[in-house]
Design an enzyme around this catalytic site. Sequence first.
Site, PDB file in Angstrom:
ATOM      1  N   ASN A   1       0.789  -1.143   0.161  1.00 62.61           N
ATOM      2  CA  ASN A   1      -0.018  -0.033   0.091  1.00 62.61           C
ATOM      3  C   ASN A   1       0.928   1.231  -0.033  1.00 62.61           C
ATOM      4  O   ASN A   1       1.486   1.468   0.988  1.00 62.61           O
ATOM      5  CB  ASN A   1      -0.945  -0.125   1.049  1.00 62.61           C
ATOM      6  CG  ASN A   1      -1.663   1.300   1.263  1.00 62.61           C
ATOM      7  OD1 ASN A   1      -1.987   1.986   0.502  1.00 62.61           O
ATOM      8  ND2 ASN A   1      -2.470   1.480   2.447  1.00 62.61           N
TER       9      ASN A   1
ATOM     10  N   GLU B   1      -6.928   4.570   7.775  1.00 62.86           N
ATOM     11  CA  GLU B   1      -6.502   6.093   7.360  1.00 62.86           C
ATOM     12  C   GLU B   1      -8.085   6.529   6.829  1.00 62.86           C
ATOM     13  O   GLU B   1      -8.425   7.798   6.867  1.00 62.86           O
ATOM     14  CB  GLU B   1      -5.385   6.154   6.434  1.00 62.86           C
ATOM     15  CG  GLU B   1      -4.260   6.090   7.388  1.00 62.86           C
ATOM     16  CD  GLU B   1      -3.108   5.401   6.651  1.00 62.86           C
ATOM     17  OE1 GLU B   1      -2.950   5.401   5.424  1.00 62.86           O
ATOM     18  OE2 GLU B   1      -2.129   4.798   7.459  1.00 62.86           O
TER      19      GLU B   1
ATOM     20  N   SER C   1       3.628  -2.163  10.255  1.00 64.73           N
ATOM     21  CA  SER C   1       5.040  -1.844  10.541  1.00 64.73           C
ATOM     22  C   SER C   1       5.808  -3.178  10.238  1.00 64.73           C
ATOM     23  O   SER C   1       6.724  -3.721  10.761  1.00 64.73           O
ATOM     24  CB  SER C   1       5.464  -1.523  12.061  1.00 64.73           C
ATOM     25  OG  SER C   1       4.855  -0.291  12.403  1.00 64.73           O
TER      26      SER C   1
ATOM     27  N   GLY D   1       2.830   2.394  10.797  1.00 64.67           N
ATOM     28  CA  GLY D   1       3.567   3.432  10.549  1.00 64.67           C
ATOM     29  C   GLY D   1       4.208   3.837  11.819  1.00 64.67           C
ATOM     30  O   GLY D   1       4.938   4.890  11.907  1.00 64.67           O
TER      31      GLY D   1
ATOM     32  N   GLU E   1      -5.073  -5.184  11.070  1.00 66.62           N
ATOM     33  CA  GLU E   1      -4.128  -3.918  11.213  1.00 66.62           C
ATOM     34  C   GLU E   1      -4.363  -3.366  12.338  1.00 66.62           C
ATOM     35  O   GLU E   1      -5.136  -2.202  12.571  1.00 66.62           O
ATOM     36  CB  GLU E   1      -4.338  -3.085  10.037  1.00 66.62           C
ATOM     37  CG  GLU E   1      -3.990  -3.824   8.580  1.00 66.62           C
ATOM     38  CD  GLU E   1      -3.482  -2.744   7.627  1.00 66.62           C
ATOM     39  OE1 GLU E   1      -2.281  -2.779   7.230  1.00 66.62           O
ATOM     40  OE2 GLU E   1      -4.167  -1.865   7.500  1.00 66.62           O
TER      41      GLU E   1
ATOM     42  N   LYS F   1      -0.007   4.023  -0.236  1.00 66.80           N
ATOM     43  CA  LYS F   1      -0.682   5.492   0.216  1.00 66.80           C
ATOM     44  C   LYS F   1      -0.562   6.693  -0.772  1.00 66.80           C
ATOM     45  O   LYS F   1      -0.344   6.639  -1.740  1.00 66.80           O
ATOM     46  CB  LYS F   1      -0.102   5.716   1.683  1.00 66.80           C
ATOM     47  CG  LYS F   1      -0.408   4.380   2.639  1.00 66.80           C
ATOM     48  CD  LYS F   1      -0.198   4.492   3.880  1.00 66.80           C
ATOM     49  CE  LYS F   1      -0.456   3.053   4.788  1.00 66.80           C
ATOM     50  NZ  LYS F   1      -0.043   3.148   6.247  1.00 66.80           N
TER      51      LYS F   1
ATOM     52  N   HIS G   1      -9.736   0.860   5.139  1.00 72.52           N
ATOM     53  CA  HIS G   1      -8.322   1.034   5.997  1.00 72.52           C
ATOM     54  C   HIS G   1      -8.537   1.877   6.890  1.00 72.52           C
ATOM     55  O   HIS G   1      -9.342   2.985   7.003  1.00 72.52           O
ATOM     56  CB  HIS G   1      -7.381   1.596   4.721  1.00 72.52           C
ATOM     57  CG  HIS G   1      -5.781   1.456   5.398  1.00 72.52           C
ATOM     58  ND1 HIS G   1      -5.434   2.773   6.142  1.00 72.52           N
ATOM     59  CD2 HIS G   1      -5.041   0.757   5.185  1.00 72.52           C
ATOM     60  CE1 HIS G   1      -4.118   2.372   6.438  1.00 72.52           C
ATOM     61  NE2 HIS G   1      -3.747   1.375   5.980  1.00 72.52           N
TER      62      HIS G   1
END
Length: 263
Positions: free
Chosen positions: A11, A99, A221, A183, A177, A13, A97
């Site tokens: 991904n 985000e 991560s 991240g 996730e 992003k 996701h």
Amino acid sequence: MLDRRPIVGGNWKMNMTRDGANRLCHSLLVRATESKINTEIILYPPYVWLTDVADILSESFIKLGAQDGLAESNGAITGGVSLTMLSELVDGLLVGHSERRNIFEETADKFSQQLIAALGIGLLTTYCVGENQKEQEAGLTYQVLEKQISSVFEGATGQQLSQLVNAKPAALVIAYEPVWAIGTGLVAHVTDVQERAVFIRNEISKYCNVSQLVRIQYGGSVNQKNASELAALEDVDGALVGGASLDSEEFASICAAFSTGSR
Ligand code: PGA
């Protein structure tokens, strides 16, 4: 392991210049081909580089996915890109996701529509679930996972989703996730990852009779150092990789760790 081919997603992003995207993709293709990786690989570049990456990947075994897409097939939606349009270009889609949940405040309504539309047109569809730090600290992880799954499998369109998954279980991937691991360099403990994958599979089995064939990825991560440990987990069938997917060498070695021969 049953018939669950490991799958690793990259991904990207909102990263990469056009030139960078082209170079990353070329270099990954060379590495993946040379090292005979047999993991299923799918890349999710930003929209604007999809056609470039599609050209590079055409005739290759690496798949292409979109980071978002609307269930509505066309219409007066300024800035919108529909799954029908995307399906001319991509093989897969990311849904839910964290985000999208947090930055764009998207909710289960959109996700169920996307899941149904995407699976309906034959896209490899990855639904992301996971608890945030607050929820984890409050011991709510399993409640959160249960809700994120039930919210798309219950309600008006729930049955339709179950039917689509039962008909083609390999087309649905669930990415576990934990938001606090995305991240941050923090990775969930492998024992927890395995336990949560089993929990997710069990939740899916409430709605579909093919839960053993639905693949479950871990994301948060993932890098070349922790990939083998994650790949060894019985119920983890791949990874969804953010930061480390921007480096072809690192991403290729994560894909290699999930290659069937290495597991
Ligand atoms: P990360 O992102 O690998 O950078 O933690 C994972 C993701 O958001 O899918």
